[in-house]
Design a protein around this motif. Structure first.
Motif, PDB file in Angstrom:
ATOM      1  N   ALA A  10       0.821  -1.207   0.000  1.00 49.69           N
ATOM      2  CA  ALA A  10       0.000   0.000   0.000  1.00 49.69           C
ATOM      3  C   ALA A  10       0.855   1.257   0.000  1.00 49.69           C
ATOM      4  O   ALA A  10       0.466   2.281  -0.524  1.00 49.69           O
ATOM      5  CB  ALA A  10      -0.930  -0.004   1.223  1.00 49.69           C
ATOM      6  N   GLY A  11       2.039   1.167   0.572  1.00 44.31           N
ATOM      7  CA  GLY A  11       2.898   2.339   0.597  1.00 44.31           C
ATOM      8  C   GLY A  11       2.553   3.262   1.745  1.00 44.31           C
ATOM      9  O   GLY A  11       1.397   3.374   2.136  1.00 44.31           O
ATOM     10  N   ALA A  12       3.539   3.912   2.283  1.00 46.87           N
ATOM     11  CA  ALA A  12       3.323   4.806   3.411  1.00 46.87           C
ATOM     12  C   ALA A  12       2.396   5.947   3.000  1.00 46.87           C
ATOM     13  O   ALA A  12       2.616   6.609   1.998  1.00 46.87           O
ATOM     14  CB  ALA A  12       4.656   5.357   3.898  1.00 46.87           C
ATOM     15  N   GLY A  13       1.376   6.155   3.785  1.00 49.29           N
ATOM     16  CA  GLY A  13       0.467   7.259   3.523  1.00 49.29           C
ATOM     17  C   GLY A  13      -0.632   6.960   2.533  1.00 49.29           C
ATOM     18  O   GLY A  13      -1.529   7.772   2.352  1.00 49.29           O
ATOM     19  N   SER A  14      -0.608   5.805   1.865  1.00 49.60           N
ATOM     20  CA  SER A  14      -1.655   5.470   0.913  1.00 49.60           C
ATOM     21  C   SER A  14      -2.959   5.127   1.637  1.00 49.60           C
ATOM     22  O   SER A  14      -2.941   4.592   2.748  1.00 49.60           O
ATOM     23  CB  SER A  14      -1.239   4.279   0.044  1.00 49.60           C
ATOM     24  N   ILE A  15      -4.067   5.438   0.997  1.00 50.35           N
ATOM     25  CA  ILE A  15      -5.382   5.113   1.535  1.00 50.35           C
ATOM     26  C   ILE A  15      -5.773   3.729   1.038  1.00 50.35           C
ATOM     27  O   ILE A  15      -5.896   3.510  -0.168  1.00 50.35           O
ATOM     28  CB  ILE A  15      -6.425   6.156   1.087  1.00 50.35           C
ATOM     29  N   SER A  16      -5.946   2.784   1.961  1.00 46.83           N
ATOM     30  CA  SER A  16      -6.337   1.432   1.566  1.00 46.83           C
ATOM     31  C   SER A  16      -7.854   1.384   1.377  1.00 46.83           C
ATOM     32  O   SER A  16      -8.613   1.899   2.201  1.00 46.83           O
ATOM     33  CB  SER A  16      -5.894   0.420   2.616  1.00 46.83           C
ATOM     34  N   VAL A  17      -8.276   0.766   0.270  1.00 46.32           N
ATOM     35  CA  VAL A  17      -9.688   0.772  -0.113  1.00 46.32           C
ATOM     36  C   VAL A  17     -10.194  -0.653  -0.303  1.00 46.32           C
ATOM     37  O   VAL A  17      -9.559  -1.467  -0.966  1.00 46.32           O
ATOM     38  CB  VAL A  17      -9.895   1.559  -1.426  1.00 46.32           C
ATOM     39  N   MET A  18     -11.340  -0.940   0.271  1.00 48.89           N
ATOM     40  CA  MET A  18     -12.034  -2.204   0.028  1.00 48.89           C
ATOM     41  C   MET A  18     -13.248  -1.925  -0.841  1.00 48.89           C
ATOM     42  O   MET A  18     -13.996  -0.975  -0.594  1.00 48.89           O
ATOM     43  CB  MET A  18     -12.482  -2.840   1.340  1.00 48.89           C
ATOM     44  N   LEU A  19     -13.457  -2.761  -1.856  1.00 47.27           N
ATOM     45  CA  LEU A  19     -14.558  -2.599  -2.801  1.00 47.27           C
ATOM     46  C   LEU A  19     -15.479  -3.814  -2.723  1.00 47.27           C
ATOM     47  O   LEU A  19     -15.026  -4.949  -2.851  1.00 47.27           O
ATOM     48  CB  LEU A  19     -14.002  -2.440  -4.212  1.00 47.27           C
ATOM     49  N   VAL A  20     -16.764  -3.573  -2.526  1.00 44.94           N
ATOM     50  CA  VAL A  20     -17.762  -4.642  -2.494  1.00 44.94           C
ATOM     51  C   VAL A  20     -18.784  -4.365  -3.585  1.00 44.94           C
ATOM     52  O   VAL A  20     -19.605  -3.448  -3.461  1.00 44.94           O
ATOM     53  CB  VAL A  20     -18.457  -4.731  -1.118  1.00 44.94           C
ATOM     54  N   GLU A  21     -18.718  -5.132  -4.657  1.00 48.37           N
ATOM     55  CA  GLU A  21     -19.561  -4.897  -5.847  1.00 48.37           C
ATOM     56  C   GLU A  21     -19.760  -6.229  -6.568  1.00 48.37           C
ATOM     57  O   GLU A  21     -18.794  -6.901  -6.929  1.00 48.37           O
ATOM     58  CB  GLU A  21     -18.887  -3.879  -6.770  1.00 48.37           C
ATOM     59  N   ASP A  22     -21.028  -6.623  -6.788  1.00 49.71           N
ATOM     60  CA  ASP A  22     -21.279  -7.942  -7.374  1.00 49.71           C
ATOM     61  C   ASP A  22     -21.175  -7.974  -8.893  1.00 49.71           C
ATOM     62  O   ASP A  22     -20.933  -9.025  -9.476  1.00 49.71           O
ATOM     63  CB  ASP A  22     -22.655  -8.466  -6.942  1.00 49.71           C
ATOM     64  N   ASP A  23     -21.337  -6.832  -9.560  1.00 48.05           N
ATOM     65  CA  ASP A  23     -21.218  -6.793 -11.018  1.00 48.05           C
ATOM     66  C   ASP A  23     -19.734  -6.829 -11.394  1.00 48.05           C
ATOM     67  O   ASP A  23     -18.978  -5.913 -11.069  1.00 48.05           O
ATOM     68  CB  ASP A  23     -21.870  -5.518 -11.562  1.00 48.05           C
ATOM     69  N   GLU A  24     -19.327  -7.875 -12.080  1.00 47.82           N
ATOM     70  CA  GLU A  24     -17.906  -8.077 -12.364  1.00 47.82           C
ATOM     71  C   GLU A  24     -17.310  -6.938 -13.187  1.00 47.82           C
ATOM     72  O   GLU A  24     -16.176  -6.497 -12.943  1.00 47.82           O
ATOM     73  CB  GLU A  24     -17.703  -9.404 -13.102  1.00 47.82           C
ATOM     74  N   ARG A  25     -18.075  -6.448 -14.167  1.00 43.22           N
ATOM     75  CA  ARG A  25     -17.557  -5.363 -15.011  1.00 43.22           C
ATOM     76  C   ARG A  25     -17.377  -4.073 -14.215  1.00 43.22           C
ATOM     77  O   ARG A  25     -16.363  -3.377 -14.362  1.00 43.22           O
ATOM     78  CB  ARG A  25     -18.490  -5.137 -16.196  1.00 43.22           C
ATOM     79  N   VAL A  26     -18.359  -3.764 -13.399  1.00 44.44           N
ATOM     80  CA  VAL A  26     -18.267  -2.556 -12.574  1.00 44.44           C
ATOM     81  C   VAL A  26     -17.136  -2.699 -11.567  1.00 44.44           C
ATOM     82  O   VAL A  26     -16.360  -1.764 -11.348  1.00 44.44           O
ATOM     83  CB  VAL A  26     -19.601  -2.287 -11.850  1.00 44.44           C
ATOM     84  N   ARG A  27     -17.036  -3.878 -10.958  1.00 37.78           N
ATOM     85  CA  ARG A  27     -15.970  -4.111  -9.973  1.00 37.78           C
ATOM     86  C   ARG A  27     -14.593  -3.945 -10.610  1.00 37.78           C
ATOM     87  O   ARG A  27     -13.689  -3.333 -10.026  1.00 37.78           O
ATOM     88  CB  ARG A  27     -16.123  -5.507  -9.374  1.00 37.78           C
ATOM     89  N   SER A  28     -14.432  -4.468 -11.819  1.00 33.79           N
ATOM     90  CA  SER A  28     -13.142  -4.344 -12.507  1.00 33.79           C
ATOM     91  C   SER A  28     -12.855  -2.887 -12.858  1.00 33.79           C
ATOM     92  O   SER A  28     -11.712  -2.426 -12.703  1.00 33.79           O
ATOM     93  CB  SER A  28     -13.160  -5.193 -13.782  1.00 33.79           C
ATOM     94  N   ARG A  29     -13.875  -2.182 -13.318  1.00 33.67           N
ATOM     95  CA  ARG A  29     -13.666  -0.777 -13.696  1.00 33.67           C
ATOM     96  C   ARG A  29     -13.289   0.071 -12.483  1.00 33.67           C
ATOM     97  O   ARG A  29     -12.323   0.840 -12.531  1.00 33.67           O
ATOM     98  CB  ARG A  29     -14.932  -0.219 -14.346  1.00 33.67           C
ATOM     99  N   PHE A  30     -14.025  -0.083 -11.400  1.00 38.42           N
ATOM    100  CA  PHE A  30     -13.714   0.672 -10.184  1.00 38.42           C
ATOM    101  C   PHE A  30     -12.347   0.276  -9.638  1.00 38.42           C
ATOM    102  O   PHE A  30     -11.577   1.126  -9.177  1.00 38.42           O
ATOM    103  CB  PHE A  30     -14.777   0.425  -9.108  1.00 38.42           C
ATOM    104  N   GLY A  31     -12.061  -1.019  -9.694  1.00 36.54           N
ATOM    105  CA  GLY A  31     -10.774  -1.494  -9.186  1.00 36.54           C
ATOM    106  C   GLY A  31      -9.610  -0.877  -9.942  1.00 36.54           C
ATOM    107  O   GLY A  31      -8.606  -0.493  -9.342  1.00 36.54           O
ATOM    108  N   ARG A  32      -9.768  -0.784 -11.263  1.00 37.54           N
ATOM    109  CA  ARG A  32      -8.694  -0.163 -12.070  1.00 37.54           C
ATOM    110  C   ARG A  32      -8.525   1.307 -11.718  1.00 37.54           C
ATOM    111  O   ARG A  32      -7.403   1.822 -11.632  1.00 37.54           O
ATOM    112  CB  ARG A  32      -9.005  -0.323 -13.565  1.00 37.54           C
ATOM    113  N   GLN A  33      -9.636   2.002 -11.525  1.00 39.56           N
ATOM    114  CA  GLN A  33      -9.549   3.424 -11.165  1.00 39.56           C
ATOM    115  C   GLN A  33      -8.822   3.614  -9.840  1.00 39.56           C
ATOM    116  O   GLN A  33      -7.980   4.502  -9.700  1.00 39.56           O
ATOM    117  CB  GLN A  33     -10.965   4.025 -11.078  1.00 39.56           C
ATOM    118  N   ILE A  34      -9.156   2.775  -8.875  1.00 40.41           N
ATOM    119  CA  ILE A  34      -8.529   2.892  -7.550  1.00 40.41           C
ATOM    120  C   ILE A  34      -7.047   2.545  -7.622  1.00 40.41           C
ATOM    121  O   ILE A  34      -6.190   3.265  -7.089  1.00 40.41           O
ATOM    122  CB  ILE A  34      -9.252   1.977  -6.546  1.00 40.41           C
ATOM    123  N   ALA A  35      -6.720   1.440  -8.290  1.00 37.84           N
ATOM    124  CA  ALA A  35      -5.331   0.983  -8.359  1.00 37.84           C
ATOM    125  C   ALA A  35      -4.439   1.981  -9.089  1.00 37.84           C
ATOM    126  O   ALA A  35      -3.246   2.100  -8.785  1.00 37.84           O
ATOM    127  CB  ALA A  35      -5.272  -0.378  -9.044  1.00 37.84           C
TER     128      ALA A  35
END
Length: 230
Positions: A10-35
């Motif tokens: 995560a790196g010092a100072g990074s905000i760790s994020v958990m994502l809970v989303e059942d739609d695989e496409r939406v989950r992948s899109r949000f995950g890419r944005q966060i990462a």
């Protein structure tokens, strides 16, 4: 099928994020944005409430992003559990459900932000930083509902009146009624026997009359005015 991943660093100072989303496409899109966002780290991405509850019980996280319409149980239960297990975690809802009852349940359970899946999530990284810095990111329609809920009633006892709202034409009412039932603009055009450009023209007129900028807001405003039932 869930997708879960631990952030390698995560790196010092990074905000760790958990994502809970059942739609695989939406989950992948949000995950890419966060990462890909500076200062954020995707700690975990899962597709069900059960997986989320198991993970939250064992791992600290800074921010929880949660859908409400999960396959096994409501996202409200995930919010309640996170509030209990990790009181320092900031929680933001990202969902299709914009009705007042659901919204108030989420805020009462412990959410501090509420975005609708209608475009508000495009600036997801900025919303997460805002949330972590003490803000309360909300889609405009959600903020409007909160303001109306807090506003004192009028002398007639009504929260709002339709005075001054330009009524829709019969064709605009047809278009809005079909949109409220979940039809896309091309589908509306086929059902009404008009071009999709004509449907877009009607939609622009509807948006202007209701002073909104999205389908979700248009349907909500029309329901508030009694133009759409249900």
């Amino acid at each position: 099928m869930s997708h879960s991943s631990e952030a390698p660093d995560a790196g010092a100072g990074s905000i760790s994020v958990m994502l809970v989303e059942d739609d695989e496409r939406v989950r992948s899109r949000f995950g890419r944005q966060i990462a890909a966002a500076q200062g954020l780290a995707l700690a975990c991405a899962v597709s069900s409430a059960g997986e989320a509850l198991d993970w939250l019980a064992e791992h600290p996280v800074n921010v929880l992003l949660v859908d409400l319409g999960l396959p096994d149980r409501s996202g409200i239960e995930v919010i309640q559990a996170c509030t209990r297990l990790q009181p320092a975690c900031e929680i933001m809802v990202i969902t299709m459900f914009g009705d007042e009852g659901t919204m108030m349940q989420a805020f009462t359970a412990g959410a501090s932000g509420y975005l609708l899946k209608d475009g508000s999530e495009e600036d997801l990284a900025a919303h997460i930083h805002n949330l972590r810095n003490g803000g309360a990111p909300m889609s405009p329609i959600i903020a409007r509902q909160l303001l109306r809920r807090l506003a004192p009633p009028t002398a007639s006892g009504e929260a709002r009146a339709a005075d001054g709202v330009v009524p829709l034409s019969p064709k605009e009412s047809e278009v809005l009624g079909l949109v409220a039932r979940g039809f896309s603009y091309p589908e509306v055009g086929r059902l009404l026997g008009v071009s999709v450009n004509t449907v877009h023209t009607h939609a622009r007129n509807i948006y202007g009359k209701l002073n909104v900028s999205s389908k979700t807001e248009a349907v909500y405003e029309a329901r508030q005015l009694g133009w759409i039932k249900g």
